[in-house]
Motif scaffolding. Structure first.
Motif, PDB file in Angstrom:
ATOM      1  N   ARG A  22       0.854  -1.185   0.000  1.00 44.09           N
ATOM      2  CA  ARG A  22       0.000   0.000   0.000  1.00 44.09           C
ATOM      3  C   ARG A  22       0.893   1.239   0.000  1.00 44.09           C
ATOM      4  O   ARG A  22       2.024   1.193   0.460  1.00 44.09           O
ATOM      5  N   LEU A  68       0.669   4.883   1.626  1.00 46.20           N
ATOM      6  CA  LEU A  68      -0.142   5.653   2.570  1.00 46.20           C
ATOM      7  C   LEU A  68       0.301   7.107   2.595  1.00 46.20           C
ATOM      8  O   LEU A  68       1.503   7.396   2.667  1.00 46.20           O
ATOM      9  N   SER A  93       4.112  10.727   1.132  1.00 45.49           N
ATOM     10  CA  SER A  93       3.527   9.394   1.284  1.00 45.49           C
ATOM     11  C   SER A  93       4.663   8.404   1.403  1.00 45.49           C
ATOM     12  O   SER A  93       5.819   8.736   1.146  1.00 45.49           O
TER      13      SER A  93
END
Length: 108
Positions: free
Chosen positions: A18, A20, A35
């Motif tokens: 992922r 984030l 991020s």
């Protein structure tokens, strides 16, 4: 089948990548980080989720890069699937059969 601490059971690991967003940008000498990649790991035993963890590489903070992190996680998953006994490592030893280098020292 993997030998666990409490007997024999079938263990597997799922790895999900992922990206984030950070709550606020992290300022570094190389620019702002907004991020970061995170690998979420889910440990399954006999079809039931029994654990969750994460690995969040950040080269700018002195950790390995994303690709090296993913390779380490894949190698750990292979070792788990190989059926090797799951025992804590001896003091001063790596938990896997692959030599793990010490992290670089930071200047103080």
């Amino acid at each position: 089948m993997v030998s666990g601490v409490g007997g024999s059971s079938q263990l597997s690991v799922q790895i999900h990548r992922r990206v984030l967003p950070l709550h606020s940008p992290l300022a570094t000498a190389r620019g702002a980080i907004t991020s970061r990649p995170v690998f979420v790991l889910i440990l399954w035993e006999g079809g039931v989720p029994v654990g969750v963890g994460e690995a969040a590489p950040l080269v700018q903070a002195g950790t390995e890069g994303e690709e090296a992190c993913r390779q380490s996680l894949d190698r750990a998953r292979e070792l788990l699937a190989s059926g090797l006994p799951l025992e804590p490592p001896a003091p001063g030893r790596s938990p896997c059969s692959v030599p793990c280098p010490a992290p670089p020292r930071r200047a103080t």
